[in-house]
Structures are given as structure tokens and as C-alpha cells.
Scaffold this active site. Structure first.
Site, PDB file in Angstrom:
ATOM      1  N   ASP A  31       0.859  -1.192   0.000  1.00  0.00           N
ATOM      2  CA  ASP A  31       0.000   0.000   0.000  1.00  0.00           C
ATOM      3  C   ASP A  31       0.889   1.233   0.000  1.00  0.00           C
ATOM      4  O   ASP A  31       1.976   1.220   0.578  1.00  0.00           O
ATOM      5  CB  ASP A  31      -0.908  -0.026   1.250  1.00  0.00           C
ATOM      6  N   SER A 124     -16.887  -2.867  -9.703  1.00  0.00           N
ATOM      7  CA  SER A 124     -17.953  -2.138  -9.019  1.00  0.00           C
ATOM      8  C   SER A 124     -19.253  -2.270  -9.797  1.00  0.00           C
ATOM      9  O   SER A 124     -19.244  -2.383 -11.038  1.00  0.00           O
ATOM     10  CB  SER A 124     -17.544  -0.666  -8.958  1.00  0.00           C
ATOM     11  N   THR A 126     -20.963  -0.003 -10.488  1.00  0.00           N
ATOM     12  CA  THR A 126     -21.041   1.182 -11.335  1.00  0.00           C
ATOM     13  C   THR A 126     -20.874   0.820 -12.817  1.00  0.00           C
ATOM     14  O   THR A 126     -21.315   1.569 -13.683  1.00  0.00           O
ATOM     15  CB  THR A 126     -20.008   2.246 -10.874  1.00  0.00           C
ATOM     16  N   TYR A 148     -14.401   7.299 -13.179  1.00  0.00           N
ATOM     17  CA  TYR A 148     -14.155   6.209 -12.229  1.00  0.00           C
ATOM     18  C   TYR A 148     -14.741   4.907 -12.772  1.00  0.00           C
ATOM     19  O   TYR A 148     -14.064   3.876 -12.853  1.00  0.00           O
ATOM     20  CB  TYR A 148     -14.768   6.539 -10.854  1.00  0.00           C
ATOM     21  N   LYS A 152     -12.921   1.238 -14.237  1.00  0.00           N
ATOM     22  CA  LYS A 152     -13.223  -0.153 -13.844  1.00  0.00           C
ATOM     23  C   LYS A 152     -13.599  -0.985 -15.075  1.00  0.00           C
ATOM     24  O   LYS A 152     -13.167  -2.134 -15.217  1.00  0.00           O
ATOM     25  CB  LYS A 152     -14.368  -0.175 -12.819  1.00  0.00           C
ATOM     26  N   GLY A 292     -25.751  12.033 -11.953  1.00  0.00           N
ATOM     27  CA  GLY A 292     -25.254  10.683 -12.217  1.00  0.00           C
ATOM     28  C   GLY A 292     -25.885   9.608 -11.347  1.00  0.00           C
ATOM     29  O   GLY A 292     -25.646   8.422 -11.559  1.00  0.00           O
ATOM     30  N   ASP A 293     -26.683   9.989 -10.308  1.00  0.00           N
ATOM     31  CA  ASP A 293     -27.295   8.974  -9.441  1.00  0.00           C
ATOM     32  C   ASP A 293     -28.429   8.252 -10.164  1.00  0.00           C
ATOM     33  O   ASP A 293     -29.165   8.871 -10.930  1.00  0.00           O
ATOM     34  CB  ASP A 293     -27.875   9.627  -8.177  1.00  0.00           C
TER      35      ASP A 293
HETATM   36  P1  NAD Z   1      -9.705   2.425   0.088  1.00  0.00           P
HETATM   37  O1  NAD Z   1      -9.333   3.747  -0.457  1.00  0.00           O
HETATM   38  O2  NAD Z   1     -10.074   2.318   1.517  1.00  0.00           O
HETATM   39  O3  NAD Z   1      -8.534   1.364  -0.201  1.00  0.00           O
HETATM   40  C1  NAD Z   1      -7.699   1.441  -1.322  1.00  0.00           C
HETATM   41  C2  NAD Z   1      -6.270   1.302  -0.825  1.00  0.00           C
HETATM   42  O4  NAD Z   1      -5.378   1.361  -1.949  1.00  0.00           O
HETATM   43  C3  NAD Z   1      -5.849   2.432   0.116  1.00  0.00           C
HETATM   44  O5  NAD Z   1      -5.241   1.872   1.250  1.00  0.00           O
HETATM   45  C4  NAD Z   1      -4.861   3.259  -0.709  1.00  0.00           C
HETATM   46  O6  NAD Z   1      -3.892   3.880   0.103  1.00  0.00           O
HETATM   47  C5  NAD Z   1      -4.277   2.204  -1.626  1.00  0.00           C
HETATM   48  N1  NAD Z   1      -3.775   2.700  -2.897  1.00  0.00           N
HETATM   49  C6  NAD Z   1      -4.373   3.564  -3.764  1.00  0.00           C
HETATM   50  N2  NAD Z   1      -3.597   3.746  -4.848  1.00  0.00           N
HETATM   51  C7  NAD Z   1      -2.487   2.973  -4.685  1.00  0.00           C
HETATM   52  C8  NAD Z   1      -1.335   2.725  -5.468  1.00  0.00           C
HETATM   53  N3  NAD Z   1      -1.152   3.312  -6.645  1.00  0.00           N
HETATM   54  N4  NAD Z   1      -0.408   1.878  -4.995  1.00  0.00           N
HETATM   55  C9  NAD Z   1      -0.568   1.272  -3.780  1.00  0.00           C
HETATM   56  N5  NAD Z   1      -1.641   1.480  -2.998  1.00  0.00           N
HETATM   57  C10 NAD Z   1      -2.597   2.309  -3.442  1.00  0.00           C
HETATM   58  O7  NAD Z   1     -10.876   1.847  -0.836  1.00  0.00           O
HETATM   59  P2  NAD Z   1     -11.769   0.552  -0.635  1.00  0.00           P
HETATM   60  O8  NAD Z   1     -13.146   0.990  -0.336  1.00  0.00           O
HETATM   61  O9  NAD Z   1     -11.087  -0.415   0.239  1.00  0.00           O
HETATM   62  O10 NAD Z   1     -11.785   0.032  -2.150  1.00  0.00           O
HETATM   63  C11 NAD Z   1     -10.894  -0.966  -2.610  1.00  0.00           C
HETATM   64  C12 NAD Z   1     -11.131  -1.191  -4.085  1.00  0.00           C
HETATM   65  O11 NAD Z   1     -12.499  -1.522  -4.295  1.00  0.00           O
HETATM   66  C13 NAD Z   1     -10.848   0.035  -4.958  1.00  0.00           C
HETATM   67  O12 NAD Z   1     -10.258  -0.405  -6.149  1.00  0.00           O
HETATM   68  C14 NAD Z   1     -12.241   0.586  -5.218  1.00  0.00           C
HETATM   69  O13 NAD Z   1     -12.321   1.278  -6.440  1.00  0.00           O
HETATM   70  C15 NAD Z   1     -13.081  -0.672  -5.260  1.00  0.00           C
HETATM   71  N6  NAD Z   1     -14.498  -0.442  -4.915  1.00  0.00           N
HETATM   72  C16 NAD Z   1     -14.837   0.127  -3.722  1.00  0.00           C
HETATM   73  C17 NAD Z   1     -16.185   0.353  -3.409  1.00  0.00           C
HETATM   74  C18 NAD Z   1     -16.604   0.987  -2.106  1.00  0.00           C
HETATM   75  O14 NAD Z   1     -17.741   1.440  -2.008  1.00  0.00           O
HETATM   76  N7  NAD Z   1     -15.762   1.043  -1.088  1.00  0.00           N
HETATM   77  C19 NAD Z   1     -17.173  -0.018  -4.319  1.00  0.00           C
HETATM   78  C20 NAD Z   1     -16.786  -0.605  -5.521  1.00  0.00           C
HETATM   79  C21 NAD Z   1     -15.440  -0.812  -5.807  1.00  0.00           C
HETATM   80  N1  UDP Z   2     -26.962   9.856  -0.646  1.00  0.00           N
HETATM   81  C1  UDP Z   2     -27.608  10.929  -0.063  1.00  0.00           C
HETATM   82  N2  UDP Z   2     -26.855  11.829   0.613  1.00  0.00           N
HETATM   83  C2  UDP Z   2     -25.511  11.721   0.758  1.00  0.00           C
HETATM   84  C3  UDP Z   2     -24.858  10.597   0.169  1.00  0.00           C
HETATM   85  C4  UDP Z   2     -25.629   9.685  -0.523  1.00  0.00           C
HETATM   86  O1  UDP Z   2     -28.817  11.079  -0.176  1.00  0.00           O
HETATM   87  O2  UDP Z   2     -24.875  12.594   1.369  1.00  0.00           O
HETATM   88  C5  UDP Z   2     -27.776   8.843  -1.364  1.00  0.00           C
HETATM   89  C6  UDP Z   2     -27.427   8.697  -2.840  1.00  0.00           C
HETATM   90  O3  UDP Z   2     -28.149   9.640  -3.606  1.00  0.00           O
HETATM   91  C7  UDP Z   2     -27.821   7.233  -3.105  1.00  0.00           C
HETATM   92  C8  UDP Z   2     -27.541   6.543  -1.766  1.00  0.00           C
HETATM   93  O4  UDP Z   2     -27.525   7.583  -0.785  1.00  0.00           O
HETATM   94  O5  UDP Z   2     -29.211   7.145  -3.375  1.00  0.00           O
HETATM   95  C9  UDP Z   2     -26.214   5.802  -1.724  1.00  0.00           C
HETATM   96  O6  UDP Z   2     -25.190   6.716  -2.121  1.00  0.00           O
HETATM   97  P1  UDP Z   2     -23.646   6.325  -2.029  1.00  0.00           P
HETATM   98  O7  UDP Z   2     -22.868   7.512  -2.504  1.00  0.00           O
HETATM   99  O8  UDP Z   2     -23.355   5.803  -0.666  1.00  0.00           O
HETATM  100  O9  UDP Z   2     -23.525   5.100  -3.028  1.00  0.00           O
HETATM  101  P2  UDP Z   2     -23.699   5.048  -4.631  1.00  0.00           P
HETATM  102  O10 UDP Z   2     -24.593   6.164  -5.051  1.00  0.00           O
HETATM  103  O11 UDP Z   2     -22.334   5.160  -5.159  1.00  0.00           O
HETATM  104  O12 UDP Z   2     -24.334   3.728  -4.895  1.00  0.00           O
END
Ligand code: NAD
Ligand code: UDP
Length: 334
Positions: A31, A124, A126, A148, A152, A292-293
Site C-alpha cells: 500500500d 464495481s 457502477t 471512475y 473499472k 449521475g445517481d
Molecule cells: P480504500 O481507499 O479504503 O482502499 C484502497 C487502498 O489502496 C488504500 O489503502 C490506498 O492507500 C491504496 N492505494 C491507492 N492507490 C495505490 C497505489 N497506486 N499503490 C498502492 N496502494 C494504493 O478503498 P476501498 O473501499 O477499500 O476500495 C478498494 C477497491 O475496491 C478500490 O479499487 C475501489 O475502487 C473498489 N471499490 C470500492 C467500493 C466501495 O464502495 N468502497 C465499491 C466498488 C469498488
Molecule cells: N446519498 C444521499 N446523501 C448523501 C450521500 C448519498 O442522499 O450525502 C444517497 C445517494 O443519492 C444514493 C444513496 O444515498 O441514493 C447511496 O449513495 P452512495 O454515494 O453511498 O452510493 P452510490 O450512489 O455510489 O451507490
């Protein structure tokens, strides 16, 4: 198995490391602490009672990654390292393509040259954009509306191309829905830097008076109460899903799996449950929709159940309880 965990100090990485260690895998966390804290690694050690191998470095540094793969005798990689804020990705797309796409390319090149071909990749929901049909199944057409999400989707396409060119790769693409909650111990959890973007961390900060109120982004969606509906999944269920995905990689493949519960909850339902478990009033105002939501997004988790023998077990109450426990034990994060 010897598993290299990139981004292992982050939210999903720490929880997955706990599950890997509990199942007697050996891990090496890499990390750069861009969005995390060294304390998180110590907390993983405290929970598991095991010493964690750790190197500070960047996934975009191929020479560094190759050395770690070789020295550690790595057999598989879990790739969490990346950036995840949609808004920031719109302001700074090059940074997102650099970290998320170029970072993954470097990692894949390092893995290929060391002949390590097992990968679990953090994608994701997304990538589904605004879904035409619910619940969302994995073969839904993929399209996304921000850098973003595109980062992905580009990586997913790269992984599919790689597998087509060399079917000896073993790749699991995990499409997360909305990971929330924290480990039961309250030692690890989500620690957003600055103002959180996601609903649950904001709700937790309002409940603990760290923030005055939250804005609900729209109450005029065609949903049961007008607010957006999402598939929230407990972080420990998500982490266990990674373990199951790793175990499924004994067969060559490049498969994508939804990691969600299949249940959708509205913003108001989340707030109500959080008020109940925290016994705090959560102040909110209704604001206009966020760009975008989508109105509704929830998974069909059947394919993951069938292929990975995995199912989310924890409900919304437990997600809120564990999130609240983490929040009160760590009011300002790590
Ligand atoms: P996070 O930011 O808590 O963890 C990501 C980690 O990667 C961090 O510790 C950061 O310091 C490290 N990092 C970033 N860039 C780096 C690099 N170039 N080299 C080495 N380390 C690096 O995020 P998370 O929520 O744990 O997410 C993990 C993965 O899952 C990410 O790829 C994110 O896009 C994906 N993801 C997260 C969510 C969510 O809601 N949390 C949803 C969908 C996908
Ligand atoms: N949301 C909200 N207020 C906030 C953050 C999120 O009303 O301050 C709503 C957002 O519009 C969505 C839901 O909560 O309907 C989940 O949002 P989040 O950003 O956690 O996840 P994502 O939209 O990426 O799925």
C-alpha cells in the site's frame, strides 16, 4: 496460499486480510497509504494475533511489484489498490486512469513476467450504469457515465482480453454493490479522508455529532419513499466473498460476480435503522438529485451463490450496529 494484497490497508483490503489470515493464507500487503493509515495494518494484526507482512510502495512501480512477487513467492494477487471517488474522477480523470488503469496494467505485467496468473479484481456495480432491469444480473449490458466507472470497465475489458489471449489465467472480477459496516471488534472500518461521499459514513458522522446534518440527494425518485435505493452489503460478507472467489480460482477462468445481498434499501430506511441502533436523532434536509445517481440499484446474487458457494448473511441492522460501534470507538478515524 501466498496472497499479495494490493491496497490491503484500505477499507475492503483490511477486512479481507482478516479473513485470509483466519483461513491460514499467508499475505503480503502493498500500500502507498494514499487513502489509508499504517495503523490499519497494526489493527489487522491485533484482530488476528498474526504478524502481517507489509511493504510500502506503489502498484504503478513494476520493478517494485516484481520484486515483492518474487521474494514473497506469491501465488495469487488480490488487487484493491485504486481510487474510488466518482466526483474526484470527473475533476481529475487522468489521475483516475493512471491509478486504476495504468496501475492495474503494471501489476498485470509484473504478474505475467513472474508467471503468477491468479487474480481477484475489485470492480464495481457502477459498470452497470443505469440498469434497465432489476435485480441486476452479470450479463447485463455494461456502460458507465463517469471516469471512475470507465476505469473499472476498461480494466474488466483488459482482463477479458488477457484471458482470451492466454486461457491459463485464473481471474475473478468482483462487482461490489454498496459495502458498509465494520468489523465486530470496532478495530477496523472505513476512514474517509475529508468529507465522505457515501451515505453510511455521513450518517454515522451526523449521529456522532461530527457533522450537523446530511443532505438527501432527491426524494422524487420513482421508489417506495422517493429516495434512492441501493444494495448495502456488510463489509465482512464482502470480505468472505473474496475468500470464496480465491478458492474458486483452482480452475482457469475469467468470470465476473455480483457481490450484493439482493435487497434494496432507501436512504430514509437506512437513516431510520441507524437512528434506531444508535439511539440518536439524525438531522437531514432534502436537496436536489446528485448528478449521475440512479433511482434503484440492487444485485441478483444467484450466480455468486451457485459458483462461489457464497451468500451475504448480515442484514441492515447489523451493518448499522457495526458501523456505529466503529464510529464511537474511533470518532476521528485511525
Ligand atoms: P480504500 O481507499 O479504503 O482502499 C484502497 C487502498 O489502496 C488504500 O489503502 C490506498 O492507500 C491504496 N492505494 C491507492 N492507490 C495505490 C497505489 N497506486 N499503490 C498502492 N496502494 C494504493 O478503498 P476501498 O473501499 O477499500 O476500495 C478498494 C477497491 O475496491 C478500490 O479499487 C475501489 O475502487 C473498489 N471499490 C470500492 C467500493 C466501495 O464502495 N468502497 C465499491 C466498488 C469498488
Ligand atoms: N446519498 C444521499 N446523501 C448523501 C450521500 C448519498 O442522499 O450525502 C444517497 C445517494 O443519492 C444514493 C444513496 O444515498 O441514493 C447511496 O449513495 P452512495 O454515494 O453511498 O452510493 P452510490 O450512489 O455510489 O451507490
Amino acid at each position: 496460499m501466498n496472497v499479495l494484497v494490493t491496497g490491503g490497508a484500505g477499507f475492503i483490503g483490511t477486512h479481507t486480510c482478516v479473513e485470509l489470515l483466519k483461513s491460514n493464507h499467508s499475505i503480503l500487503i502493498i500500500d502507498n497509504f494514499e487513502n489509508s493509515h499504517p495503523e490499519a495494518v497494526k489493527r489487522v494484526e491485533a484482530i488476528t494475533g498474526k504478524k502481517v507482512n507489509f511493504r510500502q510502495g506503489d502498484v504503478r512501480d513494476i520493478a517494485f511489484i516484481k520484486k515483492q512477487i518474487t521474494d514473497f513467492k506469491c501465488e495469487a494477487v488480490m488487487h484493491f489498490a485504486g481510487l474510488k471517488a466518482v466526483g474526484e474522477s470527473c475533476q481529475n480523470p487522468l489521475k483516475y486512469y493512471d491509478y486504476n488503469v495504468a496501475g492495474t496494467l503494471s501489476l498485470l505485467q509484473a504478474m505475467q513476467s513472474c508467471n503468477v496468473k491468479k487474480l481477484v479484481f475489485s470492480s464495481s456495480a457502477t459498470v452497470y450504469g443505469a440498469p434497465k432491469r432489476l435485480p441486476i444480473v452479470e450479463d447485463t449490458e455494461l456502460h458507465t457515465t463517469n471516469p471512475y466507472g470507465r476505469s473499472k470497465l476498461i480494466v474488466e475489458d483488459i482482463l477479458r482480453d488477457l484471458y482470451t489471449s492466454d486461457p491459463s489465467w485464473h481471474i475473478a472480477i468482483l462487482r461490489y454493490f454498496n459495502p458498509v459496516g465494520a468489523h465486530k471488534s470496532g478495530l477496523i472500518g472505513e476512514d474517509p479522508i475529508g468529507i465522505p461521499n457515501n451515505l453510511m459514513p455521513i450518517v454515522a458522522q451526523v449521529a456522532s455529532n461530527r457533522r450537523e446534518k446530511l443532505s438527501i440527494w432527491g426524494n422524487d425518485y420513482p421508489t417506495k419513499d422517493g429516495t434512492g435505493i441501493r444494495d448495502y452489503i456488510h463489509i465482512v460478507d464482502l470480505a468472505i466473498g473474496h475468500l470464496k472467489a480465491l478458492e474458486s480460482l483452482n480452475v482457469a477462468q475469467c468470470n465476473a460476480y455480483n457481490l450484493g445481498t439482493g435487497n434494496g434499501y432507501s436512504v430514509l430506511e437506512v437513516i431510520k435503522m441507524f437512528e434506531h441502533v444508535s439511539n440518536q436523532k439524525i438531522e437531514y434536509e432534502i436537496a436536489s438529485r446528485r448528478d449521475g445517481d440512479v433511482a434503484e440499484c440492487y444485485a441478483d446474487p444467484l450466480y455468486a451463490m451457485q459458483q462461489l458457494d457464497w451468500k451475504a448473511e448480515r442484514g441492515l441492522r447489523e451493518m448499522c450496529e457495526d458501523m456505529w460501534n466503529w464510529q464511537i470507538k474511533n470518532p476521528t478515524g485511525y
